[in-house]
Write an enzyme that holds these catalytic residues in place. Structure first.
Site, short mmCIF file in Angstrom:
data_model
loop_
_atom_site.label_atom_id
_atom_site.label_comp_id
_atom_site.label_asym_id
_atom_site.label_seq_id
_atom_site.Cartn_x
_atom_site.Cartn_y
_atom_site.Cartn_z
N ARG A 1 -5.79 -2.44 9.20
CA ARG A 1 -6.28 -3.82 9.09
C ARG A 1 -5.84 -4.63 10.30
O ARG A 1 -6.57 -5.45 10.82
CB ARG A 1 -5.72 -4.43 7.81
CG ARG A 1 -6.39 -5.70 7.39
CD ARG A 1 -6.04 -6.12 6.00
NE ARG A 1 -4.76 -5.58 5.52
CZ ARG A 1 -4.47 -5.45 4.24
NH1 ARG A 1 -5.36 -5.76 3.33
NH2 ARG A 1 -3.29 -5.00 3.87
N ASP B 1 5.60 -4.76 6.20
CA ASP B 1 6.23 -6.02 6.60
C ASP B 1 6.20 -7.08 5.49
O ASP B 1 7.15 -7.86 5.35
CB ASP B 1 5.61 -6.55 7.89
CG ASP B 1 4.16 -6.94 7.71
OD1 ASP B 1 3.42 -6.17 7.07
OD2 ASP B 1 3.77 -8.02 8.19
N ASP C 1 2.31 -0.53 11.60
CA ASP C 1 2.23 -1.86 12.21
C ASP C 1 3.56 -2.61 12.08
O ASP C 1 3.58 -3.80 11.77
CB ASP C 1 1.07 -2.67 11.59
CG ASP C 1 1.18 -2.77 10.08
OD1 ASP C 1 2.02 -2.06 9.49
OD2 ASP C 1 0.43 -3.56 9.49
N ASP D 1 -0.12 2.44 8.44
CA ASP D 1 -0.66 1.71 9.61
C ASP D 1 0.26 1.70 10.83
O ASP D 1 -0.17 1.42 11.93
CB ASP D 1 -0.97 0.26 9.23
CG ASP D 1 -2.15 0.17 8.28
OD1 ASP D 1 -2.92 1.13 8.18
OD2 ASP D 1 -2.30 -0.89 7.63
N GLY E 1 0.84 -1.21 0.00
CA GLY E 1 0.00 0.00 0.00
C GLY E 1 0.87 1.25 0.00
O GLY E 1 1.86 1.31 0.71
N THR F 1 4.38 2.74 5.57
CA THR F 1 2.99 2.28 5.68
C THR F 1 2.24 3.24 6.60
O THR F 1 2.79 3.67 7.62
CB THR F 1 2.87 0.85 6.23
OG1 THR F 1 1.52 0.63 6.68
CG2 THR F 1 3.79 0.57 7.39
N ARG G 1 1.10 -5.09 -5.22
CA ARG G 1 1.29 -6.27 -4.36
C ARG G 1 1.51 -7.43 -5.32
O ARG G 1 0.63 -7.72 -6.12
CB ARG G 1 0.07 -6.50 -3.47
CG ARG G 1 -0.11 -5.41 -2.43
CD ARG G 1 -1.18 -5.78 -1.41
NE ARG G 1 -1.21 -4.81 -0.34
CZ ARG G 1 -2.00 -3.74 -0.29
NH1 ARG G 1 -2.86 -3.52 -1.28
NH2 ARG G 1 -1.97 -2.91 0.73
O1 F6P Z 1 -1.71 0.57 3.80
C1 F6P Z 1 -2.30 -0.34 4.73
C2 F6P Z 1 -3.76 -0.31 4.54
O2 F6P Z 1 -4.06 1.03 4.58
C3 F6P Z 1 -4.63 -1.05 5.52
O3 F6P Z 1 -4.94 -0.38 6.69
C4 F6P Z 1 -5.83 -1.36 4.67
O4 F6P Z 1 -6.58 -2.40 5.13
C5 F6P Z 1 -5.21 -1.65 3.37
O5 F6P Z 1 -4.08 -0.84 3.29
C6 F6P Z 1 -6.09 -1.51 2.19
O6 F6P Z 1 -5.33 -1.41 1.05
P1 F6P Z 1 -5.78 -1.80 -0.41
O7 F6P Z 1 -7.13 -1.22 -0.63
O8 F6P Z 1 -4.73 -1.21 -1.26
O9 F6P Z 1 -5.79 -3.30 -0.46
#
Ligand code: F6P
Length: 327
Positions: free
Chosen positions: A176, A107, A134, A132, A15, A130, A76
């Site tokens: 998430r 990660d 995390d 998040d 992301g 990121t 991804r």
């Molecule tokens: O970048 C992390 C994040 O923002 C999470 O909190 C979220 O669930 C996810 O990305 C959603 O990303 P995408 O819509 O790109 O799968």
């Protein structure tokens, strides 16, 4: 003796997060300053296995420090999870004579870098990018501060309309697996409750507190919930509240991907610049297969080996502050 690194590549993966461009800029300019050749990889590991690379110059990163998103684009890449995919990636790096890789991502991206470095002895350095936050081992990740500020701006606006109508708003923020955006934005906007994956949500306690507030005629309330909360997100919370309190005027607002975009904050530009600089220094000094974090305002180099899906720690003090200040 370790071979001296002379040609490096940089990619952004997973992301996107505000500040990734500032990090790319720092990597490119620090690399060039040290006499390295620097290549940009488009679309993360996907672009790597497709040989979508280009040589970067100082001007390639002009005028990007203030821009959200990533000029290198991101993806991804499922194929990179496989040994065959990584072999393709290694072959491209070897063909181009690239002997160091900087990976900006979360990660999952670091796991890819670790596998590549183990299988093919390619020096890799990660930068934590990121929203998040995390990732254990750093006080900041690139993009987190901007995302929190975006959430704060939105929740402040929500509070205006909540106040005008005497309403309860349940606001869902991203995260998430982690509740940091919820916790930070919730405290900073005076949220009455904050629900996060790191703590078991006691929905009865949340509702009882609303009942008690209604008794006191405190009708304007904001609950901030992280998308990964195990109770199920804002819609689930709203359903549970309405079932017990049908009289309550409750609304849901899911902030979503606006939290991922926008011009990076001062903090994100600064940490991205520092981390990018130190990523290249790490490659030059032979400090390989680590990610560059910042702890207590000092650089912290965490072996990629130690990366795992660990839940971060949320201090009891913070949770106490949420409760006391929201009364
Ligand atoms: O970048 C992390 C994040 O923002 C999470 O909190 C979220 O669930 C996810 O990305 C959603 O990303 P995408 O819509 O790109 O799968």
């Amino acid at each position: 003796m370790q071979k001296k690194v002379s040609r490096i590549a940089v990619l952004t993966s997973g992301g996107d997060s505000p500040g990734m461009n500032a990090a790319v800029r720092a990597v490119v300019r620090t690399g060039l300053y040290n006499g390295l050749e620097v290549y940009g990889v488009m679309r993360g590991y996907q672009g790597l296995i497709e040989d979508d690379l280009f040589k970067m110059e100082s001007r390639s990163v002009a005028n990007i420090i203030q821009r959200g998103g990533t000029i290198l684009k991101t993806a991804r890449c499922k194929e990179f999870y496989t040994p065959e995919g990584r072999k393709k990636g290694y072959d491209i790096l070897a063909k181009r004579g690239i002997d160091g890789l900087v990976v900006i991502g979360g990660d999952g991206s670091f796991k890819g870098a670790l596998a590549l470095s183990k299988e093919y002895n390619i020096p890799c350095v990660g930068l934590a990018g990121t929203i998040d936050k995390d990732i254990v081992g750093t006080d900041f990740t690139i993009g987190f501060d901007t995302a929190v500020n975006t959430a704060i701006e939105a929740i402040d606006k929500i509070r205006d309309t909540a106040d005008a109508h005497d309403r309860l708003f349940i606001v869902e923020v991203m995260g998430r697996d982690a509740g940091y955006i919820a916790l930070h934005s919730g405290i900073a906007t005076g949220a009455e409750s904050i629900l996060i994956p790191e703590r078991k949500t006691d929905i009865e306690e949340v509702i009882n507190s609303l009942v008690e507030k209604e008794r006191r005629k405190k009708l304007v309330n904001i609950i901030v919930v992280a998308e990964g909360d195990e109770f199920g997100g804002a819609n689930e919370v709203a359903k549970a509240v309405r079932a017990r309190m049908p009289q309550i005027d409750a609304r849901v607002c899911i902030l979503g991907h606006i939290q991922r975009g926008g011009s990076p904050s001062a903090i994100d530009r600064l940490i991205a610049s520092r981390m990018g600089y130190h990523a290249v220094e790490s490659l030059l000094e032979g400090r390989h297969n680590v990610f560059v974090g910042i702890m207590n305002n000092r650089m912290n180099y965490v072996p990629l080996e130690n990366i795992g899906k660990k839940k971060g720690t949320i201090s009891e003090e913070w949770m106490k502050i949420v409760k006391i200040l929201a009364s």
